[in-house]
Design a protein around this motif. Structure first.
Motif, PDB file in Angstrom:
ATOM      1  N   LEU A 156       0.707  -1.147  -0.057  1.00 12.08           N
ATOM      2  CA  LEU A 156       0.061   0.053  -0.065  1.00 12.08           C
ATOM      3  C   LEU A 156       1.077   1.320  -0.122  1.00 12.08           C
ATOM      4  O   LEU A 156       1.824   1.413   0.808  1.00 12.08           O
ATOM      5  CB  LEU A 156      -0.659   0.118   1.183  1.00 12.08           C
ATOM      6  CG  LEU A 156      -2.065  -1.279   1.382  1.00 12.08           C
ATOM      7  CD1 LEU A 156      -2.582  -1.006   2.554  1.00 12.08           C
ATOM      8  CD2 LEU A 156      -3.045  -0.964   0.310  1.00 12.08           C
ATOM      9  N   GLN A 175      -2.240   3.521   2.593  1.00 15.21           N
ATOM     10  CA  GLN A 175      -2.186   2.957   3.852  1.00 15.21           C
ATOM     11  C   GLN A 175      -2.895   3.662   4.974  1.00 15.21           C
ATOM     12  O   GLN A 175      -3.400   2.929   5.552  1.00 15.21           O
ATOM     13  CB  GLN A 175      -0.485   2.908   4.402  1.00 15.21           C
ATOM     14  CG  GLN A 175      -0.331   2.221   5.600  1.00 15.21           C
ATOM     15  CD  GLN A 175      -0.806   0.776   5.831  1.00 15.21           C
ATOM     16  OE1 GLN A 175      -0.465  -0.166   5.218  1.00 15.21           O
ATOM     17  NE2 GLN A 175      -1.932   0.615   6.578  1.00 15.21           N
ATOM     18  N   SER A 224      -6.277   2.837   4.749  1.00 18.60           N
ATOM     19  CA  SER A 224      -6.473   1.476   5.264  1.00 18.60           C
ATOM     20  C   SER A 224      -6.719   1.389   6.734  1.00 18.60           C
ATOM     21  O   SER A 224      -7.435   1.035   7.203  1.00 18.60           O
ATOM     22  CB  SER A 224      -5.497   0.550   4.683  1.00 18.60           C
ATOM     23  OG  SER A 224      -5.594  -0.607   5.465  1.00 18.60           O
ATOM     24  N   ARG A 242      -9.854   0.872   9.181  1.00 16.20           N
ATOM     25  CA  ARG A 242     -10.015  -0.150  10.473  1.00 16.20           C
ATOM     26  C   ARG A 242     -10.492   0.654  11.563  1.00 16.20           C
ATOM     27  O   ARG A 242     -11.226  -0.179  12.441  1.00 16.20           O
ATOM     28  CB  ARG A 242      -8.691  -0.839  10.585  1.00 16.20           C
ATOM     29  CG  ARG A 242      -7.761  -1.511   9.488  1.00 16.20           C
ATOM     30  CD  ARG A 242      -6.720  -2.376   9.593  1.00 16.20           C
ATOM     31  NE  ARG A 242      -6.979  -3.585  10.336  1.00 16.20           N
ATOM     32  CZ  ARG A 242      -7.458  -4.759   9.303  1.00 16.20           C
ATOM     33  NH1 ARG A 242      -7.399  -4.520   8.190  1.00 16.20           N
ATOM     34  NH2 ARG A 242      -7.736  -5.836   9.993  1.00 16.20           N
ATOM     35  N   GLU A 301     -12.403  -6.150   8.909  1.00 13.55           N
ATOM     36  CA  GLU A 301     -11.624  -5.554   7.659  1.00 13.55           C
ATOM     37  C   GLU A 301     -10.469  -6.811   6.939  1.00 13.55           C
ATOM     38  O   GLU A 301     -10.022  -7.397   7.676  1.00 13.55           O
ATOM     39  CB  GLU A 301     -10.973  -4.166   7.995  1.00 13.55           C
ATOM     40  CG  GLU A 301     -11.865  -2.983   7.938  1.00 13.55           C
ATOM     41  CD  GLU A 301     -12.362  -2.665   6.730  1.00 13.55           C
ATOM     42  OE1 GLU A 301     -12.287  -3.409   5.583  1.00 13.55           O
ATOM     43  OE2 GLU A 301     -13.160  -1.623   6.591  1.00 13.55           O
ATOM     44  N   TRP A 346     -13.259  -2.424   2.642  1.00 13.96           N
ATOM     45  CA  TRP A 346     -11.984  -2.602   1.870  1.00 13.96           C
ATOM     46  C   TRP A 346     -12.262  -4.282   1.015  1.00 13.96           C
ATOM     47  O   TRP A 346     -13.026  -4.906   1.841  1.00 13.96           O
ATOM     48  CB  TRP A 346     -10.845  -2.576   2.527  1.00 13.96           C
ATOM     49  CG  TRP A 346     -10.152  -1.258   2.346  1.00 13.96           C
ATOM     50  CD1 TRP A 346     -10.614  -0.100   2.927  1.00 13.96           C
ATOM     51  CD2 TRP A 346      -8.930  -0.605   1.842  1.00 13.96           C
ATOM     52  NE1 TRP A 346      -9.905   1.150   2.914  1.00 13.96           N
ATOM     53  CE2 TRP A 346      -8.884   0.538   2.077  1.00 13.96           C
ATOM     54  CE3 TRP A 346      -8.092  -1.475   1.050  1.00 13.96           C
ATOM     55  CZ2 TRP A 346      -7.860   1.263   1.707  1.00 13.96           C
ATOM     56  CZ3 TRP A 346      -6.956  -0.597   0.451  1.00 13.96           C
ATOM     57  CH2 TRP A 346      -7.044   0.774   0.848  1.00 13.96           C
ATOM     58  N   ARG A 382     -10.609   1.494  -2.363  1.00 20.24           N
ATOM     59  CA  ARG A 382     -10.640   0.625  -1.301  1.00 20.24           C
ATOM     60  C   ARG A 382     -10.400  -0.767  -1.717  1.00 20.24           C
ATOM     61  O   ARG A 382     -10.757  -1.687  -1.050  1.00 20.24           O
ATOM     62  CB  ARG A 382     -12.041   0.656  -0.385  1.00 20.24           C
ATOM     63  CG  ARG A 382     -11.674   2.136   0.572  1.00 20.24           C
ATOM     64  CD  ARG A 382     -12.915   1.974   1.368  1.00 20.24           C
ATOM     65  NE  ARG A 382     -13.993   2.470   0.811  1.00 20.24           N
ATOM     66  CZ  ARG A 382     -14.781   3.696   1.132  1.00 20.24           C
ATOM     67  NH1 ARG A 382     -13.891   4.689   1.682  1.00 20.24           N
ATOM     68  NH2 ARG A 382     -15.896   4.052   0.481  1.00 20.24           N
TER      69      ARG A 382
END
Lengths: 889, 399
Positions: B18, B23, B26, B30, B216, B255, B285
């Motif tokens: 990523l 990142q 992401s 989460r 996730e 994601w 995503r």
């Protein structure tokens, strides 16, 4: 393209030129200088390049000066499948006309014509090649720039499989090169960008490793902390157990304390009994000692008294010995005194005898001295009588010599007269002379005369003679005066006087020397005094002391008398020595007696002292005995001997009992195991303390590790590591990607270069071969020509010698330049071929080479159109099959 | 009585493929998932939430992760029980047991440390990991000597691999499924909430043993991530035997991690690739792992390169799976003609084409099958030649 016909009108200085050119073959256009040959070429260029209305300098320059006529250029041209006539009129009424004859008739005018002409030409002709193949007058002699001329390339390509490639390919090559340059330096090294990417990858890897190490470190700390915590818990448990054990041990010890106290008490009692018993025994011992002492003292008293008696006896004996020694001493002293007086008398005698001898000697000395004195005075007087010393003598002698010399001079100055006449009489101052047989010599000194025969002859002295005679007189006078002063007669007298003086002098010296000798080593003054003294003390009438001396003091008798006195003196001396020896012996006797007396007295003193001491000691002992006795009495009054003995016995019993009790208590302690319990307590305490120490250490360690974790935990190491890994991965991919692209660029460039080079090499060959064939005409069959990939002639090899083009002679270069163009034209001949135009070339070539060039030209002319412009037609005479056109001015 | 079962949040997780920007998205997603499941809990009337292990990615996550986690937890309206798993065990460096976490965590958040916890009338037993390498079956220990008691409902929260479930050979810490099932049958346990597998998975035959999966996705090979489970045990005393547990799967994940394999050998195939890439929903995503195999002409390869570049711009992450990808470029006459290359350039291009095929040709000549799994053997020179051809295409086609 083929030029068929060209026509100029009013072009620069040219009124009108028209030339027809053979479409194939060599056309030599001959014309004188400035007739306008070059104008032909320029005109063709203008026709193609410029608009009819152009005011360009090149166009304006063509306008004939001072004429108002238009400039016309007309050309008939074959280009591929087209044949056309193209006409332009410049300056005045500009116009352009194009008439296409083949393949299909066309007519155009003006701009349209211009464009169409270019269109046709562009379609069919490689115009750049046309320009390249020209060799123009005034233009630097150079090789044709043939590289990448499309038509040439295509022509060359016709013989080769590969195509050289055109613009498109070249652009591709350039782009590939540019792409290559993005990744590589010209020397083939990786650009810094690539290296930087690699460095990034390495850096990333390093960072990842470092972070991994850090994370691993943290993991280790976590593990360590876990272990420490476990150990701490275990230690705490153990610690509690230790404390309990210690309490237990101590309780036990406490319980056994009673027994221990009891044992202690019995031990104390034992100590007390022991000391009491010891005391009683001490007392008994003391009493016995006292008694013993008394007995000793009494014995001592008796002993001392005995000693005193013996000392008294000794003292008395010493007294007697002293008295005896004194007597002996007195006797020795008397003897000594007697001998002393005897010696004194003998000494006096001896002294006197000695003195007498001495006086005699002195006397002799004095008399001798006196005699010498008298002799010296006599000599002195004698000397005084002689006055002629050496100096005086010398003076007399010199005066005498002077007189002699002066008289000689005077004599010689004086004339000498010789009187002859034997028997005649002469009267001189001295008297009368009769002349003998021999002539009479007379010197007429001053004042001298002679008379003869009644004639008086006087000499009248010359001044000189007068002077000399005066000198002589003077000298004589001086001599006489001196002798008189000295009291002598003449020189001889002086000499005698000197001699006498010398003798007197010697005599005096002798006398003085004798005097010196006598005086040496003797004090004459003292000797005289001694004599005087003696004579005063002993008037001559007194004989006693000395055997006397005669009144006249003659030394002969004095010597005898001296001997007698000397003997007497010796005898007296001997007597004296004897008296002294005796005296000395007496003195020794006295000394011995004295020392004996002294020692006797000393012994007496010693004995006296001893006696006193002995008595004192005896008294002291007696006193002590009394004291001891008194002491003993007192003690006994306190406690009798028996009482003390009883006490000792009692205390011994007590002691034994206490010992028994103490032993019993100790047994009890041992059985109770008190010792063991105490040891245990000590050990338990030690364990507990050790455990506490360990616990503290573990707690410290745990705290430290926890602190480390606390600090590290917040750093987010793992995230950093993940990010570092990601970054590293990205860097790696970027690097790989860059490397791939770099490799691709290099691969492509190398592939293109390789292909291109091969292709070029392949197509260079036909040109080279063609050129070489032509060159063989000129240079010979063994010539070799090398052409580079840029289609330029690189070198010529002739007779094994390779010379680069630039280093060839002008002639050779010129020839090769022409040949190169011809070769190219021959290769391209065909549709897009162009004519070769040589404007006044081969000026440097010798006849032999010209010959060869002619053959080459002819060979080219078989397939191409070659136009040669020259003013020297002879050059091209040998070109077979050439047609000639003349230009008239 | 319902509760929410989730696990494997692995907050603070990062993936190297990523980009930093992806990142960040992401990571935020989460945390958002935590808030989302809180909303799910409220919507479904859950009494509490159990997180069966791996709440945090490691015990060394940064302070910000802990702070953000606690912040997100604060938004969960019901009590949250956190079980330490293998990523965040209760060892000396444990974050969940640390002073900082205790300070920051909201009061309704509790860390399960092995002691039974009573919440909403349910006894929650826990088998927390205390080290990275446990030496025994922690779940069995937590349930040691368990006997069914009427009226008492028990839930076991554990973490780890279950025996007979894909593990090569059982380790000492493997959870014994049979024993748990016996307890469930006996009524001593009402539900077993497991964590460690990131896909939602039902285990065994009882219907009461589940892996909830990660809320996730975390990797391309997960079958069914992105869910939380709402477990409904029914009301106490609702008759005997007790009612079956109803487990509802609720998606919270945004994601998606995909894997795609394509073979391309023609223009149509390239079109298909384009379509596939374009049709991905929610590209930003999506993390796509792509493997492409085939032989293409220069033009086709250029097109594929362009498509992939474009897709990489749009997707959260695009990885070309190197190990499973192979695109061989074979320029054909059309390619070269299209480029208008003649002469030496064409020669060069053809030469490169030969080199690009050299390895495969040699292999075929030697009687090989032209590579395994559709992958022709390659050499570095062949790769260089292919790349050179692509470059040639680009330079020549630039007009």
């Amino acid at each position: 393209m083929r030029l068929l016909r060209l026509r100029l009108e009013s072009f620069r200085g040219v009124a009108m030129h028209e030339v027809e050119l053979a479409p194939t073959g060599v056309t030599v256009v001959v014309g004188d200088n400035e007739v306008g040959k070059t104008s032909l070429v320029d005109a063709l260029d203008l026709l193609l390049d410029q608009y009819d209305s152009s005011r360009h300098k090149r166009v304006r320059q063509t306008q004939p000066v001072g004429q108002d006529a238009p400039t016309v250029v007309e050309a008939e041209v074959r280009a591929g499948r087209y044949r056309f006539t193209y006409r332009k009129q410049f300056h005045r009424q500009p116009s352009t006309r194009l008439v296409v004859h083949e393949p299909a008739p066309e007519q155009h005018a003006g701009r349209e014509a211009h464009d169409r002409a270019l269109e046709i030409l562009g379609e069919e002709v490689d115009l750049p090649l046309w320009r390249a193949l020209r060799l123009q007058q005034g233009v630097p002699l150079d090789q044709a720039d043939l590289e990448a001329r499309t038509s040439l390339a295509q022509a060359l390509d016709a013989t080769v499989v590969e195509s050289v490639g055109g613009e498109r390919e070249e652009t591709l090559v350039a782009r590939a090169e540019a792409e290559f340059g993005r990744y590589w330096t010209p020397t083939g090294a990786v650009r810094t960008e690539g290296r930087a990417l690699e460095a990034d990858v390495e850096e990333g890897a390093r960072r990842v490793s470092a972070l991994e190490a850090s994370v691993a470190e943290v993991e280790r700390v976590v593990d360590a902390l876990g272990r420490v915590r476990a150990d701490t818990a275990a230690e705490r448990g153990a610690g509690e157990r230790d404390v309990a054990a210690l309490a237990l041990a101590e309780a036990r010890v406490e319980a056994l304390r009673e027994v221990v106290r009891d044992a202690e008490r019995t031990r104390a009692e034992l100590a007390a009994a022991s000391s009491a018993h010891a005391l009683a025994e001490q007392r008994v011992a003391g009493r016995a000692a006292s008694r013993g002492r008394l007995v000793e003292v009494v014995e001592e008293v008796a002993e001392r008294r005995g000693t005193a008696e013996v000392a008294a006896q000794d003292e008395r004996e010493a007294h007697e010995r002293v008295a005896a020694a004194g007597t002996v001493l007195d006797e020795a002293l008397e003897e000594q005194a007697r001998r002393r007086s005897l010696r004194a008398a003998v000494a006096r005698q001896e002294e006197q005898a000695r003195e007498s001898a001495e006086v005699d000697r002195s006397r002799g000395l004095v008399s001798r001295h006196d005699e010498a004195l008298a002799a010296a005075s006599a000599a002195e007087r004698a000397l005084a009588g002689h006055r002629v010393d050496d100096a005086a003598l010398a003076e007399v002698e010199s005066l005498h010599r002077a007189w002699t010399a002066a008289s000689a001079r005077a004599g010689s100055a004086a004339p000498v007269v010789l009187l002859r006449g034997p028997g005649e009489r002469v009267i001189t101052a001295e008297g009368e002379h009769v002349v003998g047989d021999d002539p009479l010599e007379l010197r007429l000194a001053g004042g001298s005369w002679f008379e003869v025969g009644g004639i008086r002859v006087e000499g009248r002295p010359t001044p000189e003679q007068q002077r000399a005679e005066a000198d002589e007189r003077r000298c004589a006078a001086a001599l006489a005066a001196s002798c008189h002063d000295l009291g002598v007669e003449g020189l001889d007298g002086a000499m005698a006087g000197a001699h006498a003086r010398r003798a007197a002098q010697a005599e005096q010296d002798r006398a003085r020397a004798a005097l010196q000798q006598l005086a040496a080593g003797e004090d004459l003054g003292a000797a005289r005094r001694r004599v005087t003294r003696w004579e005063e003390a002993h008037p001559p009438s007194d004989d006693r002391a000395a055997p006397g001396r005669p009144a006249d003091g003659s030394s002969a008798e004095g010597a005898d008398a001296g001997a007698v006195t000397r003997a007497a003196a010796e005898q007296a001396a001997r007597a004296l020595r004897g008296a002294e020896e005796a005296l000395v012996a007496a003195g020794q006797e006295v000394a011995t007696a004295t020392s004996r007396h002294e020692s006797a007295r000393a012994a007496l003193d010693l004995a006296g002292r001893r006696l006193v001491e002995a008595r004192a000691a005896a008294d002291a002992a007696a006193t002590r005995a009394q004291l001891v006795e008194a002491e003993l009495e007192r003690e006994r009054a306190g406690a009798g001997d028996e009482v003390l003995r009883a006490r000792v016995a009692a205390s011994a019993d007590d002691l034994a009992a206490a010992e028994r009790r103490a032993a019993g208590a100790a047994d009890a302690v041992r059985e109770a195991g008190v010792e063991g319990a105490e040891v245990e307590a000590v050990v338990a305490r030690q364990r507990r303390d050790d455990g506490r120490k360990r616990l503290r250490a573990l707690e410290d360690e745990s705290g430290a590790l926890a602190a480390v974790l606390e600090a590290r935990g917040g750093e987010g190491l793992v995230e950093e590591l993940a990010e570092a890994r990601a970054a590293h991965e990205r860097a790696r991919r970027a690097c790989v990607s860059w490397e791939r692209r770099a490799t691709a660029a290099r691969t492509l460039r190398d592939a293109l270069d390789e292909a291109r080079r091969e292709a070029h090499l392949a197509y260079v060959e036909p040109l080279r071969a063609q050129l070489q064939r032509l060159a063989a005409h000129v240079f010979g069959a063994d010539v070799r020509v090398d052409v580079g990939p840029d289609l330029r002639i690189a070198s010529r090899t002739l007779g094994g010698v390779t010379v680069p083009f630039e280093q060839l002679s002008s002639g050779a270069r010129e020839q090769l330049a022409v040949l190169g163009r011809l070769a190219c034209a021959m290769l391209v001949s065909g549709g897009s071929g162009v004519p070769v135009l040589l404007d006044d070339a081969l000026g440097y070539s010798d006849p032999q080479r010209l010959d060869g060039m002619a053959r080459a030209l002819a060979a080219a002319g078989e397939s191409c159109q070659v136009v040669v412009l020259t003013c020297v037609p002879e050059r091209y005479r040998l070109v077979a099959g050439a047609s000639t056109q003349r230009l008239r001015g | 009585m319902r509760f929410l079962h989730t696990a494997d949040w692995q907050l603070g997780m990062t993936r190297h493929y990523l980009s930093p920007e992806a990142q960040a998205r992401s990571t935020e997603a989460r945390f958002e998932a935590v808030r989302a499941l809180g909303r799910v809990a409220r919507e479904h009337g859950c009494a509490f939430v159990v997180v069966a292990g791996d709440v945090l990615e490691t015990n060394h996550v940064g302070r910000d992760v802990v702070a953000r986690a606690c912040e997100a937890l604060a938004e969960v309206p019901v009590p949250v029980l956190l079980l330490p798993g293998n990523h965040d065990p209760l060892d000396a460096g444990s974050v969940l047991a640390s002073e900082r976490f205790r300070r920051l965590a909201p009061s309704h958040v509790q860390v399960l440390d092995g002691e039974p916890v009573e919440v909403a009338g349910v006894q929650v037993l826990s088998a927390p990991w205390r080290s990275k390498r446990p030496v025994e079956d922690l779940a069995a220990r937590a349930c040691a000597g368990l006997v069914p008691e009427p009226g008492v409902r028990r839930v076991l929260v554990a973490h780890g691999a279950v025996q007979s479930f894909g593990a090569a050979e059982p380790g000492a810490a493997t959870i014994d499924l049979a024993a748990l099932e016996r307890l469930v049958d006996a009524g001593a346990l009402d539900a077993v909430c497991l964590g460690d597998r990131h896909s939602t998975t039902e285990v065994g035959r009882t219907g009461r043993v589940w892996y909830s999966g990660a809320p996730e996705p975390t990797d391309h090979d997960e079958l069914d991530p992105g869910n939380v489970l709402v477990v409904d045990l029914g009301e106490p005393g609702e008759g005997t035997p007790r009612p079956p547990a109803r487990v509802t799967r609720v998606r919270v994940g945004r994601w998606s991690f995909r894997r795609t394999h394509l073979e391309v050998a023609s223009d149509e195939d390239v079109d298909l690739l384009e379509e596939v890439l374009a049709s991905l929903p929610d590209k930003s995503r999506t993390a796509l792992k792509l493997s492409v195999v085939g032989t293409l002409s220069l033009a086709q390869k250029a097109r594929v390169d362009a498509l992939l570049e474009h897709a990489a711009d749009l997707l959260g992450a695009l990885q070309v799976w190197e190990r499973r990808s192979e695109l061989v470029v074979r320029p054909d006459a059309v390619d070269l003609d299209a480029l208008g290359l003649t002469g030496f350039a064409r020669e060069a291009a053809e030469g490169l084409a030969v080199r690009a095929q050299a390895a495969a040709a040699a292999d075929l000549a030697a009687g090989g099958t032209g590579g395994e799994r559709g992958r022709p053997p390659v050499t570095a020179d062949a790769v260089a030649a292919q790349d050179a051809l692509s470059l040639l295409h680009r330079l020549a086609a630039a007009g």
